[in-house]
Design a protein around this motif. Structure first.
Motif, PDB file in Angstrom:
ATOM      1  N   PHE B  28       0.909  -0.783  -0.048  1.00  0.00           N
ATOM      2  CA  PHE B  28      -0.005  -0.076   0.069  1.00  0.00           C
ATOM      3  C   PHE B  28       1.068   1.343   0.026  1.00  0.00           C
ATOM      4  N   GLY B  30       4.159   1.488  -0.454  1.00  0.00           N
ATOM      5  CA  GLY B  30       4.403   1.987  -1.994  1.00  0.00           C
ATOM      6  C   GLY B  30       3.515   2.367  -3.079  1.00  0.00           C
ATOM      7  N   ALA B  31       2.768   1.565  -2.714  1.00  0.00           N
ATOM      8  CA  ALA B  31       1.885   2.471  -4.728  1.00  0.00           C
ATOM      9  C   ALA B  31       2.262   3.751  -4.260  1.00  0.00           C
ATOM     10  N   ILE B  32       1.873   4.679  -2.550  1.00  0.00           N
ATOM     11  CA  ILE B  32       1.200   5.335  -2.181  1.00  0.00           C
ATOM     12  C   ILE B  32       2.566   6.787  -2.979  1.00  0.00           C
ATOM     13  N   VAL B  33       3.442   5.903  -2.239  1.00  0.00           N
ATOM     14  CA  VAL B  33       4.771   6.841  -2.454  1.00  0.00           C
ATOM     15  C   VAL B  33       5.794   6.944  -3.285  1.00  0.00           C
ATOM     16  N   SER B  34       5.616   5.870  -4.618  1.00  0.00           N
ATOM     17  CA  SER B  34       6.377   5.911  -5.683  1.00  0.00           C
ATOM     18  C   SER B  34       6.570   6.423  -6.496  1.00  0.00           C
ATOM     19  N   ILE B  37       6.682   4.760 -12.084  1.00  0.00           N
ATOM     20  CA  ILE B  37       4.933   3.876 -11.905  1.00  0.00           C
ATOM     21  C   ILE B  37       4.957   2.947 -12.163  1.00  0.00           C
ATOM     22  N   VAL B  40       4.890   1.301  -8.455  1.00  0.00           N
ATOM     23  CA  VAL B  40       3.925   0.778  -7.779  1.00  0.00           C
ATOM     24  C   VAL B  40       3.308  -0.057  -8.157  1.00  0.00           C
ATOM     25  N   MET B  47       0.076  -6.575  -2.918  1.00  0.00           N
ATOM     26  CA  MET B  47      -1.105  -6.460  -1.965  1.00  0.00           C
ATOM     27  C   MET B  47      -2.238  -7.691  -2.886  1.00  0.00           C
ATOM     28  N   THR B 103       4.827   9.702 -11.512  1.00  0.00           N
ATOM     29  CA  THR B 103       4.054   9.477 -11.096  1.00  0.00           C
ATOM     30  C   THR B 103       3.427  11.252 -10.730  1.00  0.00           C
ATOM     31  N   GLU B 104       4.275  11.108 -10.994  1.00  0.00           N
ATOM     32  CA  GLU B 104       3.782  12.728 -10.493  1.00  0.00           C
ATOM     33  C   GLU B 104       3.487  14.079 -11.868  1.00  0.00           C
ATOM     34  N   TYR B 106       1.288  11.640 -14.163  1.00  0.00           N
ATOM     35  CA  TYR B 106       0.112  11.174 -14.674  1.00  0.00           C
ATOM     36  C   TYR B 106      -0.973  11.900 -13.464  1.00  0.00           C
ATOM     37  N   ASN B 107      -0.696  13.003 -13.505  1.00  0.00           N
ATOM     38  CA  ASN B 107      -2.412  13.780 -13.240  1.00  0.00           C
ATOM     39  C   ASN B 107      -3.201  14.134 -13.795  1.00  0.00           C
ATOM     40  N   GLY B 108      -4.114  12.361 -14.622  1.00  0.00           N
ATOM     41  CA  GLY B 108      -4.798  13.230 -15.875  1.00  0.00           C
ATOM     42  C   GLY B 108      -6.583  12.597 -14.463  1.00  0.00           C
ATOM     43  N   GLY B 109      -6.629  12.819 -13.609  1.00  0.00           N
ATOM     44  CA  GLY B 109      -7.580  12.555 -12.909  1.00  0.00           C
ATOM     45  C   GLY B 109      -8.660  13.277 -12.337  1.00  0.00           C
TER      46      GLY B 109
END
Lengths: 642, 111
Positions: B28, B30-34, B37, B40, B47, B103-104, B106-109
């Motif tokens: 978890f 790792g997925a949040i802070v990596s 990509i 992640v 998990m 990952t920064e 990848y902010n298309g959300g």
């Protein structure tokens, strides 16, 4: 003859039908021709006139003439044992009024079919006339006070529509609004009074049928009301009811609308604002006379208000320069005299004056209409003069009207004589003096207008036009009525002008003939000297200004409704803008700041979304587990199970 | 002392669950802070594995007859492999457009 009385309700419905035919017929292309519109209107009014005359003759031949009454009504609204009826009630009073209304309506409609022919809204005008006819006949024939109220409002509406007939003129639409609002003030009082009387009747009287205030039992209602209330409450109820009459008949505090109502077409002024609708206030007082007569205070109130109105309006009429305004204030003053007569116990005289006044005043208005027409809408008497040579018939009729309204000759002489006689018989000396003062001023201003308009040299620019046969015929008919009415009623007078209400006749024998005639003659001579000879009228600046500006009552109302209301409304606007709107803005700001905070969570980064969702899930699971353990503990404690 | 030693070395259900929890939390975080990509993706695999361990632990301690947990975890591994294949395909396409594994980016959300 009985047929007429039994079917008298049809004369109310016929004008309504014609009104709908004219108004809707224009859209459906059924009735478009002006000739057809005028003909069906005249036919409906003539139908009413025939029925009125037939019923009147039937009443004369009936065995119980002074107490003649016929009622027929149907339930309109039923709530438990309370039944509101709509119907007709015919007695001496309503028959006299019916005759006056239908005859004058007929003559005025004939007149206006010629007078308004050039107007492009001719069909609309006749539609409104029919609406007025419908509501006025309904008012006269209504069987109870609630029905009267309904038609009372309807005549108000038709008056509004007809005053504002030339609605593109700003002054006309403002006058219409003024008349309507003034009448609303009075109608409020009438409605409140009606409801209070109805409440007392329903709550305390034995017969619940009295709760709808039928006119057939108005004496019983008066007796009940007087016994169930104390003097103060009785006076308040009467004053509330009277307010309706005051507004409709333009009495003192609410008198300002009538003069402005002259913005309407002249036939309207002749029909509504001199003869019929404004007399409705007097008619209602006569209808409710058994109630008012129980309290001396109320009677004196009516008389004093009437006297004030008669005096101030006669005073205003002296200095006006607009021909129609002179006649309007004259109407107002004569209505005041009727109130004075009714309030001082001169019931028969007051109502007789109503009848005679209706004829000669509508004739005077029709004469003024001819004058205005022939001078191409010139209403200012300063630009008239010498019209007797151009309009001889009009001049003669106007002179007859002047003699009559001054009480010198013809029908006006008889009615005024009757009023002053009963005033003196009932020892109302102050009222009698006021009455004579009004008579003096009446003679003065009426003959002033006659001399300025019809004698001397013509002072206008456009040469006067000739008038035509129909207009002359109409005023001649009314002039004949004016001349003959006094003699006709004199023959068989006491028999059918008692109006079904007996007043104790005093045995005192007074003969005021000499005084009243000489007073009116003085007025005539003064007018003759000032306006038809070389003698210049004496001008008293302050008195002249007060009269010309109508005691500044209009300005006072304007100040109250304009300036003071403006201040109050500014305060309200301030409150609304900064307090009510402020609350809305504040809540919007709150929502906005919360959403601003929430929007910070939306980073667009999927990792933060993942974190939020897991944290949220963790919180939910923690909460569920907490709740689960609490339930288990509770069930262990209470021993329910677990 | 022996109790504590027994508690540590006598392997029971709780040990498995604790292992699974630790693995899950590692995945978890790792997925949040990596920042990378691919890291992640690896963390997501952590998990998934933690959940599989949970299944197997419960199955071996409570269900010795039908072994449903084992079967289910086999299916789960297969499904997880498919998921990862799809995720890799998506990331590949996104990498082509962004030219970055950070990952920064990848902010298309937001849109």
């Amino acid at each position: 003859m009985e047929f007429f009385v039994n079917n008298i309700y049809t004369i109310i419905l016929f004008p309504l039908w014609v009104f709908l035919l004219i108004i809707l017929g224009r859209f459906l292309n059924v009735v478009q021709s002006r000739r057809v519109i005028a003909l069906i209107t005249l036919a409906s009014t003539a139908y009413g006139m025939v029925f009125a005359i037939g019923s009147f003759l039937y009443m004369l031949t009936a065995s119980n003439v002074p107490n003649f009454a016929y009622e027929s009504s149907y339930p309109f609204l039923k709530i438990a044992d309370y039944s509101l009826n709509f119907g007709v009630y015919v007695d001496n009073l309503s028959l006299i009024m019916l005759l006056v209304v239908s005859v004058i309506s007929f003559v005025v409609q004939l007149y206006s079919s010629n007078y308004m022919w050039q107007d492009k809204s001719f069909p609309r005008f006749f539609g409104y006339l029919n609406l007025f006819n419908f509501s006025m006949l309904g008012l006269v024939l209504s069987s109870n006070l609630f029905q009267t109220y309904v038609f009372w409002e309807l005549v108000g509406v038709s008056s509004y529509l007809l005053i504002g007939f030339w609605y593109k003129k700003l002054s006309a639409s403002q006058a219409a609004k003024k008349a309507f609002i003034m009448n609303r003030i009075g109608d409020f009082g009438l409605l409140a009074g009606t409801i209070i009387v109805s409440y007392f009747m329903y709550q305390y009287s034995d017969a619940t049928s009295l709760a709808t205030i039928p006119f057939a039992n108005i004496s019983d209602i008066g007796t009940y009301l007087y016994s169930y209330t104390n003097d103060t409450i009785f006076a308040i109820i009467c004053v509330l009811l009277l307010f309706g009459s005051f507004a409709k008949s333009a009495q003192f505090p609410l008198h300002t609308w009538l003069a402005d109502a002259m913005e309407g077409p002249t036939p309207v002024s002749a029909l509504i604002h001199s003869a019929t609708m404004v007399a409705a206030g007097v008619y209602l007082i006569a209808r409710l006379y058994p109630i008012y007569a129980l309290s001396d205070w109320v009677m004196n109130f009516i008389a004093i208000i009437g006297l004030i109105t008669a005096l101030i309006c006669a005073y205003f009429a002296i200095t006006q320069n607009d021909l129609k305004r002179i006649l309007a204030y004259s109407t107002n003053s004569q209505l005041g005299l009727m109130f004075l007569a009714l309030g001082a116990g001169a019931y028969t005289g007051g109502l007789f004056h109503l009848v005679t006044h209706a004829f000669f005043k509508s004739m005077l208005f029709l004469c003024s209409g001819i004058v205005i027409h022939s001078l191409l809408n010139q209403q200012d008497i300063r630009y008239m003069g010498g019209l007797r040579k151009h309009l001889p018939t009009t001049a003669i009729c106007y002179l007859i009207g002047c003699f009559s309204i001054s009480g010198l000759l013809f029908s006006g002489f008889y009615s005024k004589e009757m009023i002053i006689k009963s005033l003196l018989e009932n020892n109302h000396y102050i009222f009698a003096i006021g009455f004579l003062l009004v008579a003096l001023m009446t003679a003065f201003y009426m003959f002033r207008s006659y001399f300025v308009v019809f004698e001397g040299e013509y002072r206008g620019e456009n040469p006067p036009h000739k008038t035509n046969f129909i207009l002359n015929f109409c005023i001649s008919v009314l002039a004949i009525f004016t001349v003959l009415l006094g003699y006709l009623t004199h023959v068989n007078f006491e028999k059918f002008v008692q109006f079904g209400f007996n007043i104790t006749q005093s045995t005192k024998n007074v003969n005021p003939l000499f005084i009243s005639l000489s007073v009116a003659l003085i007025g005539l001579l003064l007018a003759f000297v000032f306006y038809n000879t070389k003698v210049k009228a004496i001008k008293l600046p302050i008195l002249y200004k007060l009269s010309y500006n109508r005691f500044y009552i209009d300005n006072l109302y304007d100040f109250i409704s304009g300036k003071m209301y403006y201040v109050v409304s500014r305060l309200c606007a301030f409150f609304d803008k900064h307090f009510v709107d402020g609350l809305v803005i504040l809540s919007a700001l709150g929502v906005r700041s919360v959403s601003w905070v929430l929007s910070k969570f939306q980073t667009g980064n999927f990792q933060s979304y993942l974190a939020y969702s897991v944290v949220f899930l963790a919180i939910v699971f923690a909460g569920l587990m907490f709740a689960y353990t609490m339930i288990i503990q509770y069930s262990l404690l209470s021993g329910v199970g677990g | 002392m022996t109790d504590t030693i027994n508690l540590i070395f006598d392997i029971g259900l709780y040990h498995y669950l604790f292992l699974a929890l630790v693995l899950f939390l590692i995945g978890f975080f790792g997925a949040i802070v990596s920042k990378n990509i691919l890291k992640v993706l690896i963390s997501v695999e952590f998990m998934l594995t933690a959940v599989n361990i949970n299944f197997i632990a419960f199955a071996s301690f409570f269900d010795n007859i039908h072994l449903q947990g084992f079967v289910f975890s086999l299916f789960y591994i297969a499904v997880g492999a498919v998921e990862i294949a799809i995720a890799l395909a998506i990331f590949y396409l996104m990498f082509q457009s962004k030219q970055s594994v950070n990952t920064e980016d990848y902010n298309g959300g937001k849109e």
